[in-house]
Design a protein around this motif. Structure first.
Motif, PDB file in Angstrom:
ATOM      1  N   ALA A 134      -2.932  24.954  93.939  1.00 49.79           N
ATOM      2  CA  ALA A 134      -3.113  25.081  92.491  1.00 49.79           C
ATOM      3  C   ALA A 134      -3.613  23.792  91.856  1.00 49.79           C
ATOM      4  O   ALA A 134      -4.004  23.789  90.685  1.00 49.79           O
ATOM      5  CB  ALA A 134      -1.803  25.509  91.843  1.00 49.79           C
ATOM      6  N   GLY A 135      -3.570  22.692  92.629  1.00 50.60           N
ATOM      7  CA  GLY A 135      -4.104  21.433  92.115  1.00 50.60           C
ATOM      8  C   GLY A 135      -3.079  20.401  91.737  1.00 50.60           C
ATOM      9  O   GLY A 135      -3.351  19.494  90.948  1.00 50.60           O
ATOM     10  N   ILE A 136      -1.886  20.495  92.318  1.00 46.86           N
ATOM     11  CA  ILE A 136      -0.848  19.491  92.052  1.00 46.86           C
ATOM     12  C   ILE A 136      -0.796  18.485  93.191  1.00 46.86           C
ATOM     13  O   ILE A 136      -0.611  18.850  94.349  1.00 46.86           O
ATOM     14  CB  ILE A 136       0.532  20.158  91.862  1.00 46.86           C
ATOM     15  N   GLY A 137      -0.969  17.216  92.861  1.00 46.79           N
ATOM     16  CA  GLY A 137      -0.787  16.134  93.821  1.00 46.79           C
ATOM     17  C   GLY A 137       0.571  15.495  93.588  1.00 46.79           C
ATOM     18  O   GLY A 137       1.045  15.423  92.444  1.00 46.79           O
ATOM     19  N   TYR A 138       1.206  15.023  94.657  1.00 44.52           N
ATOM     20  CA  TYR A 138       2.597  14.572  94.540  1.00 44.52           C
ATOM     21  C   TYR A 138       2.825  13.262  95.272  1.00 44.52           C
ATOM     22  O   TYR A 138       2.505  13.128  96.457  1.00 44.52           O
ATOM     23  CB  TYR A 138       3.522  15.656  95.100  1.00 44.52           C
ATOM     24  N   ILE A 139       3.377  12.289  94.549  1.00 39.05           N
ATOM     25  CA  ILE A 139       3.820  11.021  95.137  1.00 39.05           C
ATOM     26  C   ILE A 139       5.343  11.048  95.133  1.00 39.05           C
ATOM     27  O   ILE A 139       5.965  10.989  94.067  1.00 39.05           O
ATOM     28  CB  ILE A 139       3.306   9.816  94.326  1.00 39.05           C
ATOM     29  N   PRO A 140       5.994  11.167  96.313  1.00 34.98           N
ATOM     30  CA  PRO A 140       7.454  11.340  96.348  1.00 34.98           C
ATOM     31  C   PRO A 140       8.203  10.060  96.037  1.00 34.98           C
ATOM     32  O   PRO A 140       7.645   8.956  96.046  1.00 34.98           O
ATOM     33  CB  PRO A 140       7.699  11.798  97.791  1.00 34.98           C
ATOM     34  N   GLU A 141       9.488  10.219  95.783  1.00 33.62           N
ATOM     35  CA  GLU A 141      10.333   9.085  95.407  1.00 33.62           C
ATOM     36  C   GLU A 141      10.515   8.093  96.550  1.00 33.62           C
ATOM     37  O   GLU A 141      10.490   6.880  96.339  1.00 33.62           O
ATOM     38  CB  GLU A 141      11.697   9.602  94.951  1.00 33.62           C
ATOM     39  N   ASP A 142      10.698   8.578  97.758  1.00 30.59           N
ATOM     40  CA  ASP A 142      10.996   7.713  98.903  1.00 30.59           C
ATOM     41  C   ASP A 142       9.888   7.854  99.930  1.00 30.59           C
ATOM     42  O   ASP A 142       9.785   8.868 100.622  1.00 30.59           O
ATOM     43  CB  ASP A 142      12.345   8.095  99.515  1.00 30.59           C
ATOM     44  N   ARG A 143       9.045   6.839 100.047  1.00 32.18           N
ATOM     45  CA  ARG A 143       7.888   6.950 100.950  1.00 32.18           C
ATOM     46  C   ARG A 143       8.308   7.054 102.410  1.00 32.18           C
ATOM     47  O   ARG A 143       7.589   7.633 103.223  1.00 32.18           O
ATOM     48  CB  ARG A 143       6.937   5.766 100.752  1.00 32.18           C
TER      49      ARG A 143
END
Length: 507
Positions: free
Chosen positions: A339-348
């Protein structure tokens, strides 16, 4: 003249370094017997490091610690430290599949007779019942720990600590997983134990709880002691100012320039009545092209859960999410990506990287379907894609084939960002995107988020770090799962922190 009892704990001139990082710079703390003493400060202030020193986990480089007027036990003497102090952490340390009685006496079971090898379970349960009764804890000793409410698990941990002889209990964010009734039950039990001479060091991001429970507060900022004062004599504005270093009348620090977002533009990202039971209340949110919105909140505010719900990691219990008008299937990461959501998580490390894999492999995890025909992955195309991301984000690496474990923290985080941007997202969700990186990398990473928005997408930054939020056009402050204040780009540190800590609400 009446004899005054020595402090439950006194720390003086504590210095602690981790490599080049000065985590504590000559701090001090004094907690009286039977006192509820708050320790507050922003992230990085040194609170957790001090807890490590007070519980014997860290050896200080300088300074002294005494308990009841006696020097702290030798470093590494676990039993001796247990007899002085215990810490009840936000995440319960009880063993969930064991009973209450088994948790209370774990590693110190008694056998049925001297020299015997078999545990006397009736005696264990009887001792547990006696211990719980001594401290007024109404919990069934035979119940499994996992079946207890959160605050009862905390009562069990406190009773266990007291059974070793400890008269100082450190509570680290104890209300983070409690509802309002659970908080009141916890506070009631703490007051009962205070009347028995038990002292508490209370660490919390919720300042209204400090005023409700504690008599004294100590503030740390940037690894230094700022003040210790009676809570009743300290106005909330003054407490926030001490935490931030910004006077009540202080001017705002650098922020994003006034927004040029067209308010009549169709939202890129929209939520309608989005909710997750136990985490956040129904939320209507619209993020337009070119806009960066901040969701500010401390522990248990619900902002991290909201970000994970937007990214499909959690399934909402109500409401809907749309990206450019397209509905996103609840609780589906693949559908959120499509759908076009990119995600940078809290804990790499836990959620963002496969450390023993290369930069190229990590950066292309979300676009494997684009790297070769019929579901194959061509190494040459993977390297080519990775090189473009390395150049675009200025990732300092020996090349696409280098393992990410060999990169600095800032460059590892850039690889996580590269993966989030690989599909050209319409909406970028970034949870604490600059955690654990240096100042230069922090500026670069926030610049990337800003650039994504400036190119016509939408971005959401979820953080309690003020520097992360300065890049935002608009900031929503969350407290206990609901939006309590909304700010334009000109907010001051003091007013935003006050809203996040629940001591200043405005809509």
């Amino acid at each position: 003249m009446a004899h005054q009892a020595p402090p439950a704990v006194e720390a003086e001139g504590i210095v602690k370094r981790f490599g080049p990082t000065l985590a504590l710079d000559g701090v001090r703390l004094t907690v009286a017997p039977g006192e509820a003493h708050a320790l507050v400060g922003r992230n990085g202030a040194g609170k957790s490091t001090l807890v490590g020193v007070l519980t014997g986990l860290h050896r200080p480089d300088a300074g002294t610690v005494t308990f009841g007027g006696e020097p702290a036990p030798a470093f590494g003497s676990t039993a001796a430290w247990q007899s002085k102090v215990a810490c009840v952490y936000q995440k319960s340390m009880v063993v969930p599949d064991l009973t209450v009685a088994e948790n209370l006496f774990l590693n110190r079971f008694e056998t049925g007779r001297p020299g015997g090898r078999l545990i006397s379970w009736p005696r264990l349960r009887r001792r547990a019942a006696e211990l719980l009764a001594e401290y007024g804890v109404s919990v069934d000793p035979t119940a499994r720990a996992k079946d207890l409410p959160v605050e009862q698990r905390q009562f069990v941990e406190i009773a266990k600590a007291l059974s070793f002889g400890a008269r100082l209990i450190i509570l680290d964010e104890p209300t983070a997983q409690l509802d309002a009734r659970g908080i009141q039950r916890l506070f009631g039990k703490l007051r009962e134990l205070q009347s028995q001479g038990v002292a508490f060091l209370f660490i919390s991001h919720h300042l209204q709880e400090v005023y409700e429970l504690c008599t004294t507060v100590t503030v740390y900022r940037d690894a230094r002691h700022v003040l210790s004062a009676p809570v009743a004599a300290l106005a909330k504005d003054d407490l926030v100012a001490a935490m931030t270093g910004e006077a009540t009348s202080g001017t705002a620090a650098w922020h994003a320039p006034a927004s040029k977002v067209r308010k009549d533009a169709e939202p890129v990202l929209r939520t309608e009545g989005l909710a997750l039971d136990g985490e956040f209340d129904p939320l209507d949110l619209e993020v337009r092209p070119g806009e960066v919105v901040g969701l500010a909140g401390a522990t248990a505010s619900g902002n991290t859960a909201l970000g994970e719900t937007l990214a499909g990691l959690r399934k909402a219990t109500a409401g809907r999410i749309t990206v450019r008008g397209r509905a996103v299937r609840p609780g589906s990461v693949p559908h959120a990506l499509d759908a076009g959501i990119g995600y940078i998580p809290e804990d790499r490390h836990l959620q963002g990287l496969v450390l023993d894999r290369s930069v190229a492999e990590n950066a292309t995890l979300t676009v494997a379907d684009q790297l070769g025909p019929w579901g194959t992955v061509l190494p040459s195309r993977t390297r080519e894609f990775a090189r473009s991301m390395i150049a675009s984000l200025d990732i300092k690496t020996q090349g696409p084939q280098q393992k990410v474990s060999g990169l600095s923290g800032g460059n590892q985080q850039k690889v996580v960002v590269a993966r989030a941007l690989a599909r050209g997202p319409s909406a970028l969700i970034a949870v604490r995107p600059t955690a654990g990186v240096d100042v230069k990398s922090k500026d670069a990473l926030l610049g990337v988020v800003r650039r994504v928005a400036d190119e016509g997408s939408a971005a959401v930054i979820i953080s309690d770090e003020l520097d992360d939020l300065r890049v935002c056009d608009r900031v929503l402050a969350l407290f206990h799962g609901r939006v309590v204040a909304t700010f334009g780009s000109g907010w001051s540190d003091r007013e935003l922190v006050a809203a996040m800590e629940g001591v200043g609400e405005r809509e």
